[in-house]
Motif scaffolding. Structure first.
Motif, PDB file in Angstrom:
ATOM      1  N   SER A 100      25.516  54.007  57.428  1.00  0.00           N
ATOM      2  CA  SER A 100      25.450  54.113  55.973  1.00  0.00           C
ATOM      3  C   SER A 100      25.057  55.553  55.662  1.00  0.00           C
ATOM      4  O   SER A 100      24.889  56.369  56.575  1.00  0.00           O
ATOM      5  CB  SER A 100      24.415  53.111  55.430  1.00  0.00           C
ATOM      6  OG  SER A 100      24.098  53.365  54.083  1.00  0.00           O
ATOM      7  N   ASP A 101      24.889  55.870  54.375  1.00  0.00           N
ATOM      8  CA  ASP A 101      24.333  57.186  54.053  1.00  0.00           C
ATOM      9  C   ASP A 101      22.805  57.160  54.121  1.00  0.00           C
ATOM     10  O   ASP A 101      22.156  58.189  53.951  1.00  0.00           O
ATOM     11  CB  ASP A 101      24.813  57.677  52.684  1.00  0.00           C
ATOM     12  CG  ASP A 101      24.522  56.694  51.563  1.00  0.00           C
ATOM     13  OD1 ASP A 101      24.234  55.506  51.850  1.00  0.00           O
ATOM     14  OD2 ASP A 101      24.607  57.088  50.389  1.00  0.00           O
ATOM     15  N   HIS A 102      22.236  55.981  54.373  1.00  0.00           N
ATOM     16  CA  HIS A 102      20.801  55.818  54.591  1.00  0.00           C
ATOM     17  C   HIS A 102      20.558  55.334  56.016  1.00  0.00           C
ATOM     18  O   HIS A 102      21.420  54.694  56.625  1.00  0.00           O
ATOM     19  CB  HIS A 102      20.208  54.786  53.627  1.00  0.00           C
ATOM     20  CG  HIS A 102      20.142  55.238  52.211  1.00  0.00           C
ATOM     21  ND1 HIS A 102      18.968  55.525  51.566  1.00  0.00           N
ATOM     22  CD2 HIS A 102      21.129  55.453  51.298  1.00  0.00           C
ATOM     23  CE1 HIS A 102      19.220  55.891  50.315  1.00  0.00           C
ATOM     24  NE2 HIS A 102      20.527  55.850  50.129  1.00  0.00           N
TER      25      HIS A 102
ATOM     26  N   ASN B 151      19.308  50.466  52.994  1.00  0.00           N
ATOM     27  CA  ASN B 151      20.380  50.614  52.009  1.00  0.00           C
ATOM     28  C   ASN B 151      21.688  50.668  52.808  1.00  0.00           C
ATOM     29  O   ASN B 151      21.958  51.639  53.510  1.00  0.00           O
ATOM     30  CB  ASN B 151      20.197  51.892  51.191  1.00  0.00           C
ATOM     31  CG  ASN B 151      21.270  52.068  50.129  1.00  0.00           C
ATOM     32  OD1 ASN B 151      22.431  51.767  50.336  1.00  0.00           O
ATOM     33  ND2 ASN B 151      20.875  52.587  48.976  1.00  0.00           N
TER      34      ASN B 151
ATOM     35  N   ASN C 272      29.869  49.572  53.974  1.00  0.00           N
ATOM     36  CA  ASN C 272      31.017  50.458  54.170  1.00  0.00           C
ATOM     37  C   ASN C 272      32.317  49.871  53.594  1.00  0.00           C
ATOM     38  O   ASN C 272      33.411  50.068  54.141  1.00  0.00           O
ATOM     39  CB  ASN C 272      31.205  50.765  55.665  1.00  0.00           C
ATOM     40  CG  ASN C 272      32.019  52.020  55.900  1.00  0.00           C
ATOM     41  OD1 ASN C 272      31.840  53.029  55.232  1.00  0.00           O
ATOM     42  ND2 ASN C 272      32.921  51.956  56.864  1.00  0.00           N
TER      43      ASN C 272
ATOM     44  N   TYR D 196      27.721  43.490  43.793  1.00  0.00           N
ATOM     45  CA  TYR D 196      26.772  44.270  44.585  1.00  0.00           C
ATOM     46  C   TYR D 196      25.394  44.144  43.943  1.00  0.00           C
ATOM     47  O   TYR D 196      25.252  43.743  42.785  1.00  0.00           O
ATOM     48  CB  TYR D 196      27.185  45.742  44.645  1.00  0.00           C
ATOM     49  CG  TYR D 196      27.118  46.438  43.297  1.00  0.00           C
ATOM     50  CD1 TYR D 196      25.994  47.165  42.922  1.00  0.00           C
ATOM     51  CD2 TYR D 196      28.171  46.338  42.388  1.00  0.00           C
ATOM     52  CE1 TYR D 196      25.916  47.779  41.679  1.00  0.00           C
ATOM     53  CE2 TYR D 196      28.109  46.955  41.151  1.00  0.00           C
ATOM     54  CZ  TYR D 196      26.981  47.671  40.803  1.00  0.00           C
ATOM     55  OH  TYR D 196      26.906  48.276  39.574  1.00  0.00           O
TER      56      TYR D 196
ATOM     57  N   ARG E 210      24.886  50.565  51.724  1.00  0.00           N
ATOM     58  CA  ARG E 210      26.033  51.140  51.031  1.00  0.00           C
ATOM     59  C   ARG E 210      27.246  50.194  51.089  1.00  0.00           C
ATOM     60  O   ARG E 210      28.325  50.538  51.543  1.00  0.00           O
ATOM     61  CB  ARG E 210      26.381  52.519  51.585  1.00  0.00           C
ATOM     62  CG  ARG E 210      27.403  53.251  50.696  1.00  0.00           C
ATOM     63  CD  ARG E 210      27.494  54.724  50.942  1.00  0.00           C
ATOM     64  NE  ARG E 210      27.964  55.060  52.273  1.00  0.00           N
ATOM     65  CZ  ARG E 210      28.448  56.257  52.626  1.00  0.00           C
ATOM     66  NH1 ARG E 210      28.516  57.232  51.751  1.00  0.00           N
ATOM     67  NH2 ARG E 210      28.838  56.495  53.850  1.00  0.00           N
TER      68      ARG E 210
ATOM     69  N   TRP F  18      33.847  54.755  53.690  1.00  0.00           N
ATOM     70  CA  TRP F  18      33.275  56.103  53.677  1.00  0.00           C
ATOM     71  C   TRP F  18      33.136  56.617  55.112  1.00  0.00           C
ATOM     72  O   TRP F  18      33.325  57.787  55.385  1.00  0.00           O
ATOM     73  CB  TRP F  18      31.911  56.097  52.996  1.00  0.00           C
ATOM     74  CG  TRP F  18      31.955  55.785  51.535  1.00  0.00           C
ATOM     75  CD1 TRP F  18      32.409  56.597  50.527  1.00  0.00           C
ATOM     76  CD2 TRP F  18      31.528  54.568  50.909  1.00  0.00           C
ATOM     77  NE1 TRP F  18      32.288  55.964  49.320  1.00  0.00           N
ATOM     78  CE2 TRP F  18      31.741  54.719  49.512  1.00  0.00           C
ATOM     79  CE3 TRP F  18      30.988  53.382  51.375  1.00  0.00           C
ATOM     80  CZ2 TRP F  18      31.432  53.728  48.592  1.00  0.00           C
ATOM     81  CZ3 TRP F  18      30.671  52.390  50.466  1.00  0.00           C
ATOM     82  CH2 TRP F  18      30.898  52.569  49.095  1.00  0.00           C
TER      83      TRP F  18
ATOM     84  N   TYR G 214      17.562  59.429  54.752  1.00  0.00           N
ATOM     85  CA  TYR G 214      18.822  59.700  54.069  1.00  0.00           C
ATOM     86  C   TYR G 214      19.597  60.760  54.842  1.00  0.00           C
ATOM     87  O   TYR G 214      19.010  61.739  55.318  1.00  0.00           O
ATOM     88  CB  TYR G 214      18.574  60.182  52.643  1.00  0.00           C
ATOM     89  CG  TYR G 214      19.842  60.373  51.835  1.00  0.00           C
ATOM     90  CD1 TYR G 214      20.619  59.272  51.456  1.00  0.00           C
ATOM     91  CD2 TYR G 214      20.281  61.639  51.475  1.00  0.00           C
ATOM     92  CE1 TYR G 214      21.792  59.433  50.735  1.00  0.00           C
ATOM     93  CE2 TYR G 214      21.460  61.809  50.745  1.00  0.00           C
ATOM     94  CZ  TYR G 214      22.208  60.709  50.385  1.00  0.00           C
ATOM     95  OH  TYR G 214      23.375  60.878  49.673  1.00  0.00           O
TER      96      TYR G 214
ATOM     97  N   GLU H 119      22.035  47.987  47.723  1.00  0.00           N
ATOM     98  CA  GLU H 119      23.502  48.107  47.715  1.00  0.00           C
ATOM     99  C   GLU H 119      24.117  47.034  48.612  1.00  0.00           C
ATOM    100  O   GLU H 119      25.036  47.291  49.400  1.00  0.00           O
ATOM    101  CB  GLU H 119      23.945  49.515  48.110  1.00  0.00           C
ATOM    102  CG  GLU H 119      23.485  50.574  47.111  1.00  0.00           C
ATOM    103  CD  GLU H 119      24.100  51.943  47.362  1.00  0.00           C
ATOM    104  OE1 GLU H 119      25.244  52.018  47.833  1.00  0.00           O
ATOM    105  OE2 GLU H 119      23.417  52.941  47.066  1.00  0.00           O
TER     106      GLU H 119
ATOM    107  N   SER I 127      20.209  56.066  40.989  1.00  0.00           N
ATOM    108  CA  SER I 127      20.769  56.962  41.999  1.00  0.00           C
ATOM    109  C   SER I 127      21.032  58.354  41.426  1.00  0.00           C
ATOM    110  O   SER I 127      21.392  58.491  40.254  1.00  0.00           O
ATOM    111  CB  SER I 127      22.074  56.386  42.550  1.00  0.00           C
ATOM    112  OG  SER I 127      21.851  55.112  43.118  1.00  0.00           O
TER     113      SER I 127
END
Length: 340
Positions: free
Chosen positions: A328-330, A106, A111, A167, A108, A115, A297, A141, A213
């Motif tokens: 990413s956040d993942h 994932n 970026n 997306y 995100r 973020w 995550y 994503e 989500s």
């Protein structure tokens, strides 16, 4: 209990509550969120509850107190039911000419909205993917960023939505894609896509699933200020949507006759109802060949695994790796699968 000090009695009462919560959580894979939406929220904290029970066990062990049996019993039940939260064995790695490296990530939106303040994150993601050289890449994503060039993959299928910002999900492959499509989830930008990939004389169905989500802000101060009742209700409603999306996916999956690989961001843990239903009798590649916590995550408080790669028995699981690259956040994961 009579021989315990006042402080130890309080500690033991807390221990009892935490042990009961963990025991309750073991039933969650069998309880549909549509019926038990509030209770299903508990599965997000199962990893935390396990770790706390381990600490209680160690505390009573050091004290040489029989109270250690409570957490030990609950942890044993959990181990029998779900296996170990932490895998101590070293990662299995078997080389074979029939191996296929499958990555799930994932990203995100690469970026897009900065973020991560670091510059050129999108290029670093591409460089990372290129260096690890998966033959099949499943992305959630996904965004066709102007700086993104994944043309080193020969084939791709993407399904995008959105007005200003496009997306969605994408599957990239070094092998020919002979068929592809999307399973639409109503009232959301999330969905599931599939690609039928020709590997030698075999056709392999690869699914890429992105369930609804949770939209939980991991910032401590933000979480403190959020109304807990509203937060629990929102998560419960999200889990209901995830169950409905899972049911749509399973109806589609039932019609497939090919060998199957399922990748995705489930936005839920390995202790959840949706994980149990989607996995079915497939192999969780982390459990087969991974090590450590396998976190996927970037959650600050405890390890969370919500991204998965499942494979049918038609594949041997010859390797698994959970990466630490924080673009990413993942975190990305990759499984090495051998066609039997």
């Amino acid at each position: 209990m009579k021989k315990l000090s006042f402080i130890n009695k309080i500690i033991y009462y807390i221990n009892v509550i935490v042990a009961i919560l963990l025991l309750l959580s073991f039933a969650l894979p069998f309880l549909p969120p549509k019926t038990f939406s509030i209770l299903s929220v508990l599965n997000l904290g199962v990893s935390f509850l396990i770790l706390v029970n381990v600490l209680f066990f160690l505390y009573w062990l050091v004290k040489l107190k029989k109270q250690l049996m409570l957490s030990l019993f609950v942890l044993f039940i959990g181990y029998i039911s779900f296996g170990s939260l932490y895998k101590f064995s070293s990662s299995k790695k078997i080389e074979s000419p029939n191996n296929i490296k499958v990555m799930n990530y994932n990203v995100r939106l690469f970026n897009l909205y900065n973020w991560i303040t670091e510059k050129h994150v999108e290029n670093k993601i591409v460089d990372f993917i290129k260096a690890e050289a998966p033959e099949i890449l499943s992305i959630q994503e996904y965004h066709p960023h102007e700086n993104i060039d994944l043309s080193f993959f020969k084939y791709k299928y993407e399904k995008l939505s959105g007005n200003k910002t496009k997306y969605g999900q994408a599957i990239f492959s070094q092998f020919p894609i002979v068929n592809s499509g999307s399973i639409e989830f109503p009232d959301t930008g999330n969905n599931a896509i599939f690609a039928d990939i020709l590997k030698g004389s075999d056709t392999v169905r690869v699914y890429n699933i992105h369930l609804e989500s949770l939209r939980i802000n991991t910032n401590v101060e933000t979480l403190k200020n959020e109304d807990s009742e509203r937060l629990f209700k929102r998560i419960g409603e999200t889990f209901k949507m995830q169950q409905f999306q899972t049911e749509l996916f399973l109806m589609h999956k039932k019609q497939c006759t090919y060998k199957m690989i399922i990748c995705g961001d489930f936005n839920n843990t390995a202790f959840s109802y949706v994980y149990s239903k989607i996995k079915g009798d497939l192999n969780d590649t982390f459990k087969e060949a991974g090590n450590g916590f396998g976190r996927t995550y970037n959650f600050k408080f405890f390890p969370v695994r919500i991204d998965f790669i499942f494979a049918e028995e038609s594949f041997s699981v010859n390797g698994f790796k959970a990466y630490n690259e924080c673009y990413s956040d993942h975190y990305p994961i990759m499984a090495t699968l051998g066609l039997k």
